[in-house]
Design an enzyme around this catalytic site. Structure first.
Site, PDB file in Angstrom:
ATOM      1  N   ARG A 190       4.086  -0.423  -4.576  1.00  0.00           N
ATOM      2  CA  ARG A 190       3.777  -0.915  -3.244  1.00  0.00           C
ATOM      3  C   ARG A 190       2.444  -1.668  -3.186  1.00  0.00           C
ATOM      4  O   ARG A 190       2.080  -2.227  -2.142  1.00  0.00           O
ATOM      5  CB  ARG A 190       3.712   0.250  -2.256  1.00  0.00           C
ATOM      6  CG  ARG A 190       4.985   1.045  -2.161  1.00  0.00           C
ATOM      7  CD  ARG A 190       4.832   2.199  -1.217  1.00  0.00           C
ATOM      8  NE  ARG A 190       4.620   1.737   0.138  1.00  0.00           N
ATOM      9  CZ  ARG A 190       5.582   1.455   0.995  1.00  0.00           C
ATOM     10  NH1 ARG A 190       6.833   1.592   0.647  1.00  0.00           N
ATOM     11  NH2 ARG A 190       5.307   1.041   2.204  1.00  0.00           N
ATOM     12  N   LYS A 229       6.061  -4.570  -3.690  1.00  0.00           N
ATOM     13  CA  LYS A 229       7.388  -4.357  -3.129  1.00  0.00           C
ATOM     14  C   LYS A 229       7.187  -3.846  -1.706  1.00  0.00           C
ATOM     15  O   LYS A 229       6.170  -3.269  -1.401  1.00  0.00           O
ATOM     16  CB  LYS A 229       8.088  -3.288  -3.970  1.00  0.00           C
ATOM     17  CG  LYS A 229       9.559  -3.530  -4.099  1.00  0.00           C
ATOM     18  CD  LYS A 229      10.175  -2.691  -5.149  1.00  0.00           C
ATOM     19  CE  LYS A 229      11.654  -2.916  -5.182  1.00  0.00           C
ATOM     20  NZ  LYS A 229      12.028  -4.217  -5.714  1.00  0.00           N
ATOM     21  N   HIS A 281      18.442 -36.578  -5.710  1.00  0.00           N
ATOM     22  CA  HIS A 281      17.707 -37.028  -4.514  1.00  0.00           C
ATOM     23  C   HIS A 281      16.214 -36.717  -4.622  1.00  0.00           C
ATOM     24  O   HIS A 281      15.520 -36.653  -3.612  1.00  0.00           O
ATOM     25  CB  HIS A 281      18.303 -36.378  -3.260  1.00  0.00           C
ATOM     26  CG  HIS A 281      19.733 -36.763  -3.038  1.00  0.00           C
ATOM     27  ND1 HIS A 281      20.111 -38.010  -2.624  1.00  0.00           N
ATOM     28  CD2 HIS A 281      20.881 -36.065  -3.231  1.00  0.00           C
ATOM     29  CE1 HIS A 281      21.439 -38.072  -2.536  1.00  0.00           C
ATOM     30  NE2 HIS A 281      21.927 -36.896  -2.913  1.00  0.00           N
ATOM     31  N   CYS A 299       0.842  -1.190   0.000  1.00  0.00           N
ATOM     32  CA  CYS A 299       0.000   0.000   0.000  1.00  0.00           C
ATOM     33  C   CYS A 299       0.881   1.244   0.000  1.00  0.00           C
ATOM     34  O   CYS A 299       1.843   1.337   0.748  1.00  0.00           O
ATOM     35  CB  CYS A 299      -0.957   0.101   1.182  1.00  0.00           C
ATOM     36  SG  CYS A 299      -2.114  -1.261   1.290  1.00  0.00           S
ATOM     37  N   LYS A 317      13.037 -15.330  -9.708  1.00  0.00           N
ATOM     38  CA  LYS A 317      12.753 -14.286 -10.703  1.00  0.00           C
ATOM     39  C   LYS A 317      11.759 -14.807 -11.738  1.00  0.00           C
ATOM     40  O   LYS A 317      10.822 -14.111 -12.118  1.00  0.00           O
ATOM     41  CB  LYS A 317      14.027 -13.823 -11.440  1.00  0.00           C
ATOM     42  CG  LYS A 317      15.010 -12.996 -10.666  1.00  0.00           C
ATOM     43  CD  LYS A 317      14.611 -11.554 -10.476  1.00  0.00           C
ATOM     44  CE  LYS A 317      13.900 -11.348  -9.169  1.00  0.00           C
ATOM     45  NZ  LYS A 317      14.687 -11.127  -7.984  1.00  0.00           N
ATOM     46  N   GLY A 327      -0.974  -0.979   6.354  1.00  0.00           N
ATOM     47  CA  GLY A 327      -0.660  -1.799   7.533  1.00  0.00           C
ATOM     48  C   GLY A 327      -1.835  -2.686   7.892  1.00  0.00           C
ATOM     49  O   GLY A 327      -2.738  -2.902   7.073  1.00  0.00           O
ATOM     50  N   GLU A 350      17.820 -17.724  -6.914  1.00  0.00           N
ATOM     51  CA  GLU A 350      17.404 -16.389  -7.334  1.00  0.00           C
ATOM     52  C   GLU A 350      16.837 -16.432  -8.766  1.00  0.00           C
ATOM     53  O   GLU A 350      15.828 -15.790  -9.062  1.00  0.00           O
ATOM     54  CB  GLU A 350      18.601 -15.431  -7.234  1.00  0.00           C
ATOM     55  CG  GLU A 350      18.376 -14.021  -7.721  1.00  0.00           C
ATOM     56  CD  GLU A 350      17.282 -13.253  -6.984  1.00  0.00           C
ATOM     57  OE1 GLU A 350      16.740 -13.763  -6.004  1.00  0.00           O
ATOM     58  OE2 GLU A 350      16.943 -12.151  -7.439  1.00  0.00           O
TER      59      GLU A 350
END
Ligand code: F6R
Length: 614
Positions: free
Chosen positions: A27, A609, A510, A2, A491, A100, A487
């Site tokens: 956000r 993010k 395995h 947010c 992505k 929040g 990583e």
């Protein structure tokens, strides 16, 4: 998660809010809304992106030089028009935006229902604004007092901004565990989740601390009080150094693409003043005061999430390999709930691009409470983690806006490489010849990253074309390249929605080997010399089961060419620094595949993010 923005001054608020929301869209982007005060208090909100909101508003009344805006990442309640912010209080006198979670909202809601309140949305935020209204009404209080008293009754995390229709010269903002910045202009003020919506109007900002409330009024300017109503005498005004170009796309279609291509420069920026190849030294200002303590620590414990956690795993290899200090790497979210053993002889490193990740922040607070020295490695200057740690270093990557982290990762790994080198030199665990070799090589990394970007891009587009319809992919690496495999898989998952797994190459037999057939692309990262022969054997195992091998190798690796289906060649480097170069094809591969699949690379579904909720 947010983004919030507010404006009070002499200009029209709407264009400032919309521009600010576009900057904050990283956000959260499942709905957006604004409230504008011009005698009437008009609220417009819409499911979808900021563009959907703008189209919805069309030629409605957008006048007002006091206003607030919000872009949402849903927690309580589906992402729809009703749950979108801003939220009115019951009488529509007050309006709020919130980033929040109010954890005890259900209890407060039940109490408010006994007082006759009804609710239109499923959100915790509407409960909070109704609580503020109830308190205001009962005590006939000014809005700032009602907000403050209400906040003494809530449990959770918040950055909020509240407007009162009957007090049109004031905006009240407050924070706890969610970021909030107040911008101070000429007879105008801004509030926002970060400085990006503010930077073109003023470079003077105040970072609110937890449990602080900012009252911004036309008559009295900025006043900050704490939750006990004690005035914070002189809020510290910071001068921010952020260039507009850094937060715009600069000709690229996506921020992620721009940020990938910025890496030669951002790595260089991270090393500036910290590495001198000519004079043969590496140093980290943030370490200076605590160097002894860190050198003699029983353990370094790294807490982080997501991509930053992968950088932490690389740090484990680097610090143990070079400086011979034991390192443990923990998911911040697990660390805090498993009753960890921490002592005053431990050092806890918190790695976070945003510096706001709730789990990392909470892990850090726990480590502090248990007496460990805490060290932050953050990108966002003035962020909560940067301020909560005993010491730290910024990575200086500049604003990272694409949701998928790229340049922050290489910035973190560069910083951690410098740290390992400084500690190793201090502890005498590498010879001075090795120290000099590492310094010289680190100095060449920006140029090598540049070469990796330019030389591999065409081949990666061809491979992306072949991989774009896959349902699954496997990423394998050994040693320093194992975290790079993780990583690469992350992505691909997050921006193209192809299921991918990262594995240490030797672990494949395995279990995951059962998945391999002619439809399974297997990306093998084989640039670390010490693991080369072993990884060749792993590639043979994949080929024997008809898997399609995409191998990332050092330039001139003729052996791998004989067996892999596709080859991506990148410049070689000393083993500890291989991740800085081998991650580049991982980033480009996921980027091109996602674009070819028509995905919104900068705003992948369900993600945001800066994860400021647990
Ligand atoms: C992945 C990504 C996330 C973040 C994670 C931690 O591309 O961006 O996995 O790395 O949410 O965020 P920070 O580093 O801000 O603490």
């Amino acid at each position: 998660m947010c983004g919030i923005v507010g404006y009070i001054g002499n200009r029209q608020a709407y264009p400032i809010l919309i521009k600010g929301l576009r900057r904050l869209e990283y956000r959260g982007y499942d709905s957006a809304g604004v409230a504008l005060l011009n005698g009437a208090l008009n609220v417009y909100k819409k499911k979808g992106k900021v563009n959907d909101l703008v189209n919805f508003i069309g030629d409605k009344n957008i006048k007002g030089n006091l206003g607030i805006g919000h872009t949402r990442w849903a927690t309580h309640g589906a992402p729809d028009d009703i749950n979108a912010h801003p939220h009115f209080s019951g009488s529509e006198r007050l309006v709020i935006i919130h980033n929040g979670i109010i954890e005890n909202y259900a209890t407060i809601k039940s109490w408010l229902e006994t007082k006759g309140h009804t609710f239109t949305s499923e959100t915790d935020t509407e409960v909070l604004i109704c609580l503020i209204e109830q308190i205001q009404k009962e005590g006939d209080l000014p809005i700032e007092d009602a907000v403050r008293i209400a906040l003494t009754k809530v449990v959770g995390a918040y950055a909020i901004v509240v407007i009162d229709r009957l007090d049109p010269n004031k905006m009240v903002a407050a924070r706890k565990s969610s970021p909030l910045v107040v911008g101070i202009g000429e007879e105008e003020f801004f509030v926002a989740s970060d400085a990006t919506p503010i930077v073109e109007y003023t470079n003077q900002v105040v970072y609110l601390d937890d449990n602080e409330i900012a009252i911004v009024s036309r008559e009295n300017g900025l006043k900050v009080v704490n939750i006990q109503n004690e005035e914070v005498k002189i809020p510290i005004v910071h001068e921010i150094d952020m260039k507009i170009e850094a937060i715009e796309k600069g000709g690229y279609e996506y921020f992620m693409h721009k940020e990938i291509y910025e890496q030669p420069k951002t790595i260089d920026d991270c090393m500036r003043g910290r590495l001198s190849v000519q004079e043969g030294w590496a140093r980290l200002g943030g370490l200076a005061q605590y160097k002894n303590k860190i050198c003699n620590a029983d353990r370094i414990i790294i807490v982080a999430c997501g991509t930053s956690w992968h950088a932490g795993l690389i740090a484990e290899y680097l610090i143990e390999d070079l400086a011979r200090i034991p390192v443990e790497v923990e998911y911040a979210s697990e660390f805090r709930y498993r009753n960890p053993i921490i002592s005053e002889r431990d050092v806890v490193l918190a790695i976070s691009q945003s510096g706001e990740t709730a789990d990392t922040l909470a892990a850090l607070e726990l480590a502090k409470k248990m007496g460990a020295l805490t060290y932050g490695i953050c990108n966002v200057v003035g962020s909560s983690i940067a301020r909560a740690t005993d010491a730290g270093s910024y990575i200086h990557a500049g604003p990272e806006i694409g949701v998928a982290s790229t340049k922050a990762f290489t910035g973190q790994v560069t910083l951690l490489s410098l740290m390992a080198l400084v500690l190793a030199n201090e502890r005498g665990t590498i010879s001075s010849t090795q120290y000099q070799e590492y310094i010289t090589e680190l100095g060449q990394i920006p140029e090598k990253v540049n070469k990796a970007l330019t030389s591999s891009d065409d081949e990666i587009r061809i491979i992306s074309e072949k991989m774009k319809n896959a349902d699954n992919a496997l990423y394998l690496g050994r040693g320093y390249n194992f975290p790079v495999a993780l990583e690469g898989a992350l992505k691909l998952k997050e921006i193209s929605y192809i299921h991918a797994e990262g594995y240490p190459a030797a672990e494949m037999k395995h279990g995951p080997i059962a998945l391999i057939d002619e439809n399974m692309p297997v990306v093998v990262i084989a640039t670390n010399p010490s693991a080369h022969e072993k990884i060749m054997s792993n590639v043979q195992e994949v080929k024997a089961r008809k898997g399609v091998v995409i191998a990332v190798v050092n330039e001139g690796d003729s052996e791998m060419k004989k067996i892999a289906d596709y080859i991506i060649e990148i410049p070689s480097t000393l083993e500890p620094f291989t991740p800085l170069i081998s991650v580049i094809p991982m980033q480009l591969l996921s980027y091109h595949i996602a674009v070819m699949r028509g995905c919104n690379v900068d705003q992948p579904r369900n993600l945001a993010k800066s994860v400021t909720v647990e």
